[in-house]
Write a protein that holds these residues in place. Structure first.
Motif, PDB file in Angstrom:
ATOM      1  N   ARG A  41     -27.168   1.547  11.895  1.00 20.65           N
ATOM      2  CA  ARG A  41     -27.161   0.076  11.937  1.00 20.65           C
ATOM      3  C   ARG A  41     -27.954  -0.592  12.743  1.00 20.65           C
ATOM      4  O   ARG A  41     -28.411  -1.674  12.659  1.00 20.65           O
ATOM      5  N   SER A  65     -25.316  -4.291  15.290  1.00 20.87           N
ATOM      6  CA  SER A  65     -24.447  -3.446  15.587  1.00 20.87           C
ATOM      7  C   SER A  65     -25.068  -2.114  16.487  1.00 20.87           C
ATOM      8  O   SER A  65     -26.251  -2.142  16.495  1.00 20.87           O
ATOM      9  N   SER A  66     -24.001  -1.678  17.151  1.00 16.82           N
ATOM     10  CA  SER A  66     -24.603  -0.542  18.065  1.00 16.82           C
ATOM     11  C   SER A  66     -25.462  -1.004  19.085  1.00 16.82           C
ATOM     12  O   SER A  66     -26.583  -0.522  19.074  1.00 16.82           O
ATOM     13  N   SER A 112     -22.930  -4.695  18.978  1.00 17.10           N
ATOM     14  CA  SER A 112     -22.595  -5.829  18.174  1.00 17.10           C
ATOM     15  C   SER A 112     -23.168  -6.859  18.944  1.00 17.10           C
ATOM     16  O   SER A 112     -23.674  -6.898  20.112  1.00 17.10           O
ATOM     17  N   TRP A 113     -23.379  -8.155  18.308  1.00 14.75           N
ATOM     18  CA  TRP A 113     -23.818  -9.244  18.818  1.00 14.75           C
ATOM     19  C   TRP A 113     -23.349  -9.670  20.248  1.00 14.75           C
ATOM     20  O   TRP A 113     -24.139 -10.077  21.210  1.00 14.75           O
ATOM     21  N   ASP A 168     -14.673  -5.725  10.463  1.00 18.63           N
ATOM     22  CA  ASP A 168     -15.820  -6.635  10.201  1.00 18.63           C
ATOM     23  C   ASP A 168     -15.625  -7.125   8.958  1.00 18.63           C
ATOM     24  O   ASP A 168     -16.272  -6.725   7.969  1.00 18.63           O
ATOM     25  N   PHE A 194     -19.842  -8.075   9.618  1.00 14.67           N
ATOM     26  CA  PHE A 194     -19.540  -8.307  11.020  1.00 14.67           C
ATOM     27  C   PHE A 194     -18.373  -9.155  11.173  1.00 14.67           C
ATOM     28  O   PHE A 194     -17.689  -9.338  10.251  1.00 14.67           O
TER      29      PHE A 194
END
Length: 166
Positions: free
Chosen positions: A3, A41-42, A44-45, A144, A161
């Motif tokens: 991701r 992701s990884s 996330s925001w 998400d 998300f």
């Protein structure tokens, strides 16, 4: 990790659409910043310092009746919502309703998974008192649930998300 590669791919695609001068993420429109951050992701925001104020601004705008921002350069769909994970193979999403299937109505965002191929009929006091039931299970909720579909040279990819403020 996969991701994270998607986030980088989106960023490169969007920045490639900016004029030939030095391109920076902060030069993007608000909608494109949201798209870049929401697709992350990884982490996330919420784990990307640049994205935290962008997403909090989005939450403020949405809370005051604003709509989902656009990013034409990102070739993204409108905001979508899928609250549940897919049903197991052989089962169909449904919800309680009334369509002649034992009180169940097929529904893409229904909270149940139903196996309509295995009806079970129960009769009480003659044929008029018969009911049909189908095996059901509850659908698991997504962490998400929001998504955008982004068109790329390899077709559309869906990015899920959360819009929960952290």
């Amino acid at each position: 990790m996969k991701r994270a590669a998607h986030f980088v791919m989106i960023g490169v695609a969007l920045l490639g659409l900016v004029p030939a001068r030095a391109a920076h993420a902060q030069d993007a429109s608000f909608g494109c910043k949201v798209l870049l951050c929401a697709a992350a992701s990884s982490p996330s925001w919420s784990g990307i310092p640049y994205c935290v104020p962008v997403m909090h601004d989005l939450f403020r705008r949405l809370a005051h009746g604003g709509g989902w921002p656009t990013c034409p350069e990102g070739h993204a769909s409108d905001l979508g919502y899928e609250p549940y994970l897919p049903c197991p193979a052989g089962m169909t999403p449904a919800e309680n309703g009334s369509d002649g299937n034992g009180g169940l109505t097929r529904s893409a965002n229904g909270n149940l998974c139903v196996d309509f191929t295995k009806p079970r009929q129960t009769c009480f006091g003659g044929h008029d008192g018969c009911t049909t039931e189908y095996p059901t299970t509850s659908r698991a909720r997504r962490d998400d649930p929001y998504f955008v579909d982004i068109s790329t040279a390899n077709g559309a990819q869906r990015f899920y998300f959360s819009l929960q403020g952290y």
